[in-house]
Design an enzyme around this catalytic site. Structure first.
Site, PDB file in Angstrom:
ATOM      1  N   GLU A  35      10.932  -1.553   5.350  1.00  0.00           N
ATOM      2  CA  GLU A  35       9.786  -1.978   4.539  1.00  0.00           C
ATOM      3  C   GLU A  35       8.546  -2.214   5.393  1.00  0.00           C
ATOM      4  OE1 GLU A  35       9.544  -1.242   1.300  1.00  0.00           O
ATOM      5  OE2 GLU A  35      11.388  -2.400   1.039  1.00  0.00           O
ATOM      6  N   SER A  69      -0.327   7.101 -23.860  1.00  0.00           N
ATOM      7  CA  SER A  69       0.966   6.705 -23.305  1.00  0.00           C
ATOM      8  C   SER A  69       1.794   6.074 -24.416  1.00  0.00           C
ATOM      9  CB  SER A  69       0.722   5.699 -22.176  1.00  0.00           C
ATOM     10  OG  SER A  69       1.867   4.926 -21.943  1.00  0.00           O
ATOM     11  N   LEU A 127       8.601  -0.688  -8.317  1.00  0.00           N
ATOM     12  CA  LEU A 127       9.470   0.504  -8.332  1.00  0.00           C
ATOM     13  C   LEU A 127       8.623   1.774  -8.449  1.00  0.00           C
ATOM     14  CD1 LEU A 127      12.342  -0.815 -10.647  1.00  0.00           C
ATOM     15  CD2 LEU A 127      12.268  -0.804  -8.144  1.00  0.00           C
ATOM     16  N   SER A 128       7.353   1.665  -8.118  1.00  0.00           N
ATOM     17  CA  SER A 128       6.459   2.829  -7.981  1.00  0.00           C
ATOM     18  C   SER A 128       6.142   3.543  -9.286  1.00  0.00           C
ATOM     19  CB  SER A 128       7.022   3.831  -6.975  1.00  0.00           C
ATOM     20  OG  SER A 128       7.055   3.244  -5.720  1.00  0.00           O
ATOM     21  N   SER A 130       3.209   3.746 -10.431  1.00  0.00           N
ATOM     22  CA  SER A 130       1.950   4.482 -10.202  1.00  0.00           C
ATOM     23  C   SER A 130       2.197   5.795  -9.453  1.00  0.00           C
ATOM     24  CB  SER A 130       0.919   3.610  -9.472  1.00  0.00           C
ATOM     25  OG  SER A 130       1.487   3.045  -8.330  1.00  0.00           O
ATOM     26  N   ASP A 174       6.087   5.990  -1.179  1.00  0.00           N
ATOM     27  CA  ASP A 174       6.414   6.017  -2.612  1.00  0.00           C
ATOM     28  C   ASP A 174       6.253   7.428  -3.171  1.00  0.00           C
ATOM     29  OD1 ASP A 174       6.531   3.364  -2.085  1.00  0.00           O
ATOM     30  OD2 ASP A 174       4.740   2.820  -3.220  1.00  0.00           O
TER      31      ASP A 174
HETATM   32  C1  GLA Z   1       4.180  -0.274  -1.264  1.00  0.00           C
HETATM   33  C2  GLA Z   1       3.361   0.879  -0.701  1.00  0.00           C
HETATM   34  C3  GLA Z   1       4.198   1.726   0.243  1.00  0.00           C
HETATM   35  C4  GLA Z   1       4.889   0.863   1.308  1.00  0.00           C
HETATM   36  C5  GLA Z   1       5.601  -0.336   0.651  1.00  0.00           C
HETATM   37  C6  GLA Z   1       6.152  -1.293   1.659  1.00  0.00           C
HETATM   38  O1  GLA Z   1       5.210   0.211  -2.084  1.00  0.00           O
HETATM   39  O2  GLA Z   1       2.863   1.681  -1.745  1.00  0.00           O
HETATM   40  O3  GLA Z   1       3.377   2.709   0.837  1.00  0.00           O
HETATM   41  O4  GLA Z   1       3.985   0.451   2.288  1.00  0.00           O
HETATM   42  O5  GLA Z   1       4.722  -1.049  -0.211  1.00  0.00           O
HETATM   43  O6  GLA Z   1       7.189  -0.717   2.372  1.00  0.00           O
END
Ligand code: GLA
Length: 392
Positions: A35, A69, A127-128, A130, A174
């Site tokens: 991380e 959406s 959890l990304s 975006s 991500d």
């Molecule tokens: C977010 C960022 C990633 C990464 C993580 C930490 O998810 O978008 O690029 O830096 O934090 O690991």
């Protein structure tokens, strides 16, 4: 929601037209270990989830781009000539940022399109969601317009959209995981060179359990950027000793021990120590995984959490409580926060016989201690971005 149901919603919203709609999908991601290393040129070890964002897209002929959406109320209809001229502060900034980047690459979406997004990733959970929206947008348009659909390039383009248009200075992890994931594999990614390998994530009778603290991530962008600049500061100091050093994560733990005293600020020194040690932990984790030593993998997960809590200071009470309660369950091999931190999710490796107990007991203890209701997903590792062909 099935593709057919989603298509019905699309027709309800935009009506029928003579044009053919197509369906694309990109997952969310969970980072297993490594991380805050991506922007420090280190190794990360994420995996694509088996849920994400589905996009139905259909060309128009009037140059309008329409966004809607199924899970977010904001909608927009924007003439292509106005795309990217002003930010909305809404979710549409993610696909718009990607369109701006596509135009820079010579692939403008100028004909006009109807877009319906269906997101299954809880927003703000780490959890990304975006990156999933960005990558599905980039992949969809490059496919429709006959551009290069190289998924590494799409990850980079999506990251530029996030950095430059949305204005969040995130690393590549991500978007890379969302674009390049593979079912039942984690991705060992070297973030400096973008060399990567897919490592089978075979966990036998153990399951990955994601715990959502439902703690909204306040101030995450400014704290994230602060960590980035502290790492830059440490790098600048260490570079005086080791001029060839281009990223903090390149430094080995033994070398750091010898040089750490040259960093005068105690906080900055701790940030750097996290980066150096976590990077080594990723490499060690992958080695033990290859030997099927899940027990040791779990211990590295625990160590990673401690480092993020005490050295990098990106955890928070809710994450700490959830991790602590998870680690109390006998079938838990390891548990840690995942993603940027300051709220969001934990990831734990739990024996399948204990998953039910885990969800019940961790959930109850978490509620008692924080007043918040956590949510749990037993997750499988899925594929990266793709077109869902022949579905409608
Ligand atoms: C977010 C960022 C990633 C990464 C993580 C930490 O998810 O978008 O690029 O830096 O934090 O690991």
């Amino acid at each position: 929601m099935s593709i057919q149901e989603l298509n019905s919603k699309f027709i309800e919203k935009y009506g029928e037209s003579g044009e053919q709609a197509r369906v694309f999908y990109a997952p969310g991601r969970v980072n297993l270990i490594g991380e805050h290393l991506d922007y420090n040129g280190g190794y990360v070890f994420p995996a694509a989830l088996d849920f994400g964002t589905t996009l139905i897209v259909r060309p128009r002929t009037d140059g309008k781009v329409q966004f809607a959406s199924t899970n977010l109320p904001y909608e927009a209809s924007i003439d292509y000539s106005e795309i990217g001229k002003s930010k909305t502060g809404e979710w549409v900034d993610y696909p718009i940022g990607v369109m701006v980047e596509l135009a820079k690459k010579g692939t403008p979406v100028s004909g006009g399109y109807d877009l319906l997004f269906h997101g299954e990733i809880p927003n703000g959970s780490g959890l990304s969601s975006s990156a999933s929206i960005e990558v599905v947008t980039g992949f969809a348009f490059l496919t429709l317009l006959g551009g290069d659909t190289d998924t590494v390039e799409i990850a980079l383009l999506s990251q530029r959209a996030e950095n430059q248009y949305v204005g969040v200075n995130s690393g590549i992890m991500d978007q890379f995981a969302v674009a390049n994931g593979k079912r039942d594999h984690a991705i060992l990614l070297m973030c400096d060179t973008l060399e990567y390998s897919l490592v089978p994530f075979v966990t036998g009778s153990y399951k990955l359990v994601i715990g959502n603290t439902n703690k909204k991530r306040g101030l995450v962008d400014s704290k994230y950027n602060e960590r980035r600049s502290q790492c830059d500061e440490a790098l600048a100091i260490l570079k005086r000793e080791v001029p060839a050093l281009s990223y903090l994560a390149e430094m080995k733990p033994e070398q750091f021990e010898q040089l750490q005293a040259s960093i005068p600020d105690e906080t900055v020194r701790r940030r750097a120590r996290h980066v150096v040690e976590e990077n080594q932990r990723v490499l060690d984790s992958v080695e033990v995984l290859k030997k099927n030593d899940l027990k040791q993998f779990g211990l590295y997960m625990n160590d990673s959490h401690v480092s993020l809590r005490d050295l990098y200071e990106v955890s928070c009470e809710e994450l700490d409580v959830m991790v602590e309660e998870a680690q109390r369950i006998p079938g838990t091999l390891g548990s840690r926060m995942t993603g940027a931190g300051f709220g969001g999710c934990t990831v734990s490796l739990v024996h399948e016989d204990d998953v039910e107990r885990f969800i019940k007991e961790v959930g109850e203890a978490y509620k008692n201690r924080t007043g918040l209701t956590g949510e749990f997903y037993v997750c499988s590792i899925g594929n990266g971005v793709e077109e869902l062909k022949g579905e409608i």
